[in-house]
Structures are given as structure tokens and as C-alpha cells.
Design a protein around this motif. Structure first.
Motif, PDB file in Angstrom:
ATOM      1  N   SER A  65      -0.023 -11.800  -2.532  1.00 34.63           N
ATOM      2  CA  SER A  65       0.810 -11.045  -3.463  1.00 34.63           C
ATOM      3  C   SER A  65       1.544  -9.926  -2.735  1.00 34.63           C
ATOM      4  O   SER A  65       1.276  -9.635  -1.580  1.00 34.63           O
ATOM      5  CB  SER A  65      -0.067 -10.467  -4.574  1.00 34.63           C
ATOM      6  OG  SER A  65      -0.959  -9.515  -4.031  1.00 34.63           O
ATOM      7  N   GLY A  66       2.478  -9.277  -3.443  1.00 36.05           N
ATOM      8  CA  GLY A  66       3.203  -8.156  -2.879  1.00 36.05           C
ATOM      9  C   GLY A  66       2.303  -6.940  -2.740  1.00 36.05           C
ATOM     10  O   GLY A  66       1.120  -6.982  -3.071  1.00 36.05           O
ATOM     11  N   PRO A  67       2.866  -5.831  -2.265  1.00 37.56           N
ATOM     12  CA  PRO A  67       2.063  -4.628  -2.066  1.00 37.56           C
ATOM     13  C   PRO A  67       1.596  -4.031  -3.394  1.00 37.56           C
ATOM     14  O   PRO A  67       2.173  -4.291  -4.447  1.00 37.56           O
ATOM     15  CB  PRO A  67       3.036  -3.675  -1.357  1.00 37.56           C
ATOM     16  CG  PRO A  67       4.385  -4.125  -1.792  1.00 37.56           C
ATOM     17  CD  PRO A  67       4.272  -5.625  -1.944  1.00 37.56           C
ATOM     18  N   VAL A  68       0.548  -3.250  -3.303  1.00 36.72           N
ATOM     19  CA  VAL A  68       0.072  -2.512  -4.469  1.00 36.72           C
ATOM     20  C   VAL A  68       1.183  -1.543  -4.865  1.00 36.72           C
ATOM     21  O   VAL A  68       1.698  -0.793  -4.038  1.00 36.72           O
ATOM     22  CB  VAL A  68      -1.229  -1.748  -4.141  1.00 36.72           C
ATOM     23  CG1 VAL A  68      -1.656  -0.892  -5.313  1.00 36.72           C
ATOM     24  CG2 VAL A  68      -2.330  -2.712  -3.729  1.00 36.72           C
ATOM     25  N   GLN A 121      -8.680  -6.502   3.807  1.00 39.32           N
ATOM     26  CA  GLN A 121      -7.281  -6.840   3.626  1.00 39.32           C
ATOM     27  C   GLN A 121      -6.673  -5.997   2.513  1.00 39.32           C
ATOM     28  O   GLN A 121      -7.327  -5.723   1.515  1.00 39.32           O
ATOM     29  CB  GLN A 121      -7.126  -8.327   3.278  1.00 39.32           C
ATOM     30  CG  GLN A 121      -5.701  -8.792   3.159  1.00 39.32           C
ATOM     31  CD  GLN A 121      -4.909  -8.636   4.440  1.00 39.32           C
ATOM     32  OE1 GLN A 121      -5.363  -9.014   5.510  1.00 39.32           O
ATOM     33  NE2 GLN A 121      -3.719  -8.066   4.351  1.00 39.32           N
ATOM     34  N   VAL A 122      -5.422  -5.579   2.707  1.00 39.90           N
ATOM     35  CA  VAL A 122      -4.682  -4.811   1.695  1.00 39.90           C
ATOM     36  C   VAL A 122      -3.584  -5.726   1.156  1.00 39.90           C
ATOM     37  O   VAL A 122      -2.817  -6.292   1.953  1.00 39.90           O
ATOM     38  CB  VAL A 122      -4.063  -3.539   2.324  1.00 39.90           C
ATOM     39  CG1 VAL A 122      -3.240  -2.776   1.306  1.00 39.90           C
ATOM     40  CG2 VAL A 122      -5.153  -2.662   2.923  1.00 39.90           C
ATOM     41  N   PRO A 123      -3.490  -5.911  -0.166  1.00 41.63           N
ATOM     42  CA  PRO A 123      -2.471  -6.812  -0.717  1.00 41.63           C
ATOM     43  C   PRO A 123      -1.070  -6.469  -0.209  1.00 41.63           C
ATOM     44  O   PRO A 123      -0.641  -5.316  -0.241  1.00 41.63           O
ATOM     45  CB  PRO A 123      -2.579  -6.590  -2.230  1.00 41.63           C
ATOM     46  CG  PRO A 123      -3.975  -6.124  -2.443  1.00 41.63           C
ATOM     47  CD  PRO A 123      -4.307  -5.301  -1.228  1.00 41.63           C
ATOM     48  N   GLY A 124      -0.373  -7.484   0.282  1.00 43.77           N
ATOM     49  CA  GLY A 124       1.004  -7.327   0.719  1.00 43.77           C
ATOM     50  C   GLY A 124       1.173  -6.698   2.087  1.00 43.77           C
ATOM     51  O   GLY A 124       2.296  -6.428   2.507  1.00 43.77           O
ATOM     52  N   LYS A 125       0.088  -6.445   2.805  1.00 43.65           N
ATOM     53  CA  LYS A 125       0.169  -5.793   4.115  1.00 43.65           C
ATOM     54  C   LYS A 125      -0.452  -6.672   5.192  1.00 43.65           C
ATOM     55  O   LYS A 125      -1.416  -7.383   4.955  1.00 43.65           O
ATOM     56  CB  LYS A 125      -0.563  -4.440   4.111  1.00 43.65           C
ATOM     57  CG  LYS A 125      -0.011  -3.456   3.111  1.00 43.65           C
ATOM     58  CD  LYS A 125       1.369  -3.005   3.488  1.00 43.65           C
ATOM     59  CE  LYS A 125       1.901  -1.977   2.504  1.00 43.65           C
ATOM     60  NZ  LYS A 125       3.253  -1.587   2.805  1.00 43.65           N
ATOM     61  N   GLU A 126       0.115  -6.576   6.392  1.00 43.78           N
ATOM     62  CA  GLU A 126      -0.435  -7.281   7.541  1.00 43.78           C
ATOM     63  C   GLU A 126      -1.295  -6.298   8.320  1.00 43.78           C
ATOM     64  O   GLU A 126      -0.874  -5.172   8.606  1.00 43.78           O
ATOM     65  CB  GLU A 126       0.702  -7.808   8.418  1.00 43.78           C
ATOM     66  CG  GLU A 126       0.245  -8.677   9.549  1.00 43.78           C
ATOM     67  CD  GLU A 126       1.417  -9.280  10.312  1.00 43.78           C
ATOM     68  OE1 GLU A 126       1.312  -9.370  11.545  1.00 43.78           O
ATOM     69  OE2 GLU A 126       2.419  -9.641   9.679  1.00 43.78           O
ATOM     70  N   LEU A 127      -2.513  -6.708   8.665  1.00 43.41           N
ATOM     71  CA  LEU A 127      -3.427  -5.846   9.408  1.00 43.41           C
ATOM     72  C   LEU A 127      -3.308  -6.118  10.902  1.00 43.41           C
ATOM     73  O   LEU A 127      -2.960  -7.217  11.298  1.00 43.41           O
ATOM     74  CB  LEU A 127      -4.860  -6.078   8.938  1.00 43.41           C
ATOM     75  CG  LEU A 127      -5.137  -5.768   7.467  1.00 43.41           C
ATOM     76  CD1 LEU A 127      -6.605  -5.991   7.146  1.00 43.41           C
ATOM     77  CD2 LEU A 127      -4.723  -4.350   7.110  1.00 43.41           C
TER      78      LEU A 127
END
Length: 129
Positions: A2-5, A73-79
Motif C-alpha cells: 500500500s501507499g504511505p501512512v 516494515q513501514v507501509p509505502g516505504k523501502e527499508l
């Protein structure tokens, strides 16, 4: 994925997100005493006035501190994700997503992550001195 928070936009911070859509970094200013603050709030922490305005920041600052987020993991973000505390030249401190590695004391400048027609978020990059 999904997209970012998405941030919660309310009457205290709507001007900030209107500014990011216009590629302006807006900082809340008390119209009564002139103090700048971030994050925004309903009343001035110095004089208690509810008379709020804003200034457009230059969009430059210095890294005060940072973390490198590896998990979860953070939604919509690349770690990994670099999050810094940036001391803006205007005198306020802001939490900032960085585009790459940084060190404490590095100079940084704001850029814009256009998520969609409704949401543009500030994203920061290290700059040469």
C-alpha cells in the motif's frame, strides 16, 4: 504494498500540508508575539495567544540527530529508512525523512515527494557546504 501512512490533517496543521502541495515549507508563527513553532498547535506556547499564522521557511537546516530504521516494515516505504531531526535555519526542529545517508552536523535541504494529487510530503537531502 500500500501507499504511505497518510498524516492526519486538522485545523492546526492544514496550512502545513497546503504548503507542501505548493512546495512550500510552512512554519507556524504566533501573530501576537512572533514565536515560531513546529509541530503546530492551537495556542502559542510562549504567550498563549490563539492568533496563528505562518512563515515560509527557506527549507535548509542541519542534522541534529538521526536513526536508520531497518524493521519493521513501514507501509509505502523501502527499508532501510533514514529519519533525522533537522534544526531549520529559522530556529525550529523538524522530524525529517532523508533520501540517503547523513551524519550529525550535515547541511540538508528540503525536496518534495508528490504522493498523489492530495498529498505531497517533504523529503530531505544532504547538500554540499
Amino acid at each position: 504494498m500500500s501507499g504511505p501512512v497518510r498524516p492526519v490533517v486538522n485545523r492546526d496543521n492544514a496550512y502545513f500540508f497546503e504548503g507542501t502541495r505548493a512546495h512550500e515549507l510552512r512554519i507556524q508563527r504566533c501573530n501576537a508575539c512572533g514565536v515560531l513553532r513546529h509541530p503546530p498547535g492551537p495556542a502559542c506556547p510562549d504567550c498563549g495567544a490563539f492568533d496563528r499564522g505562518h512563515v515560509v521557511a527557506k527549507g535548509e537546516g542541519t542534522v541534529f540527530s538521526y536513526v536508520v530504521h531497518h524493521a519493521p516494515q513501514v507501509p509505502g516505504k523501502e527499508l532501510p529508512l533514514v529519519i533525522a531531526l533537522v534544526d531549520l535555519d529559522e530556529g525550529v526542529r523538524m522530524v525529517a525523512e532523508m533520501t540517503g545517508p547523513v551524519d550529525i552536523g550535515d547541511r540538508v535541504a528540503v525536496g518534495w515527494n508528490v504522493v498523489d494529487d492530495e498529498l505531497t510530503l517533504p523529503i530531505w537531502t544532504k547538500v554540499d557546504r
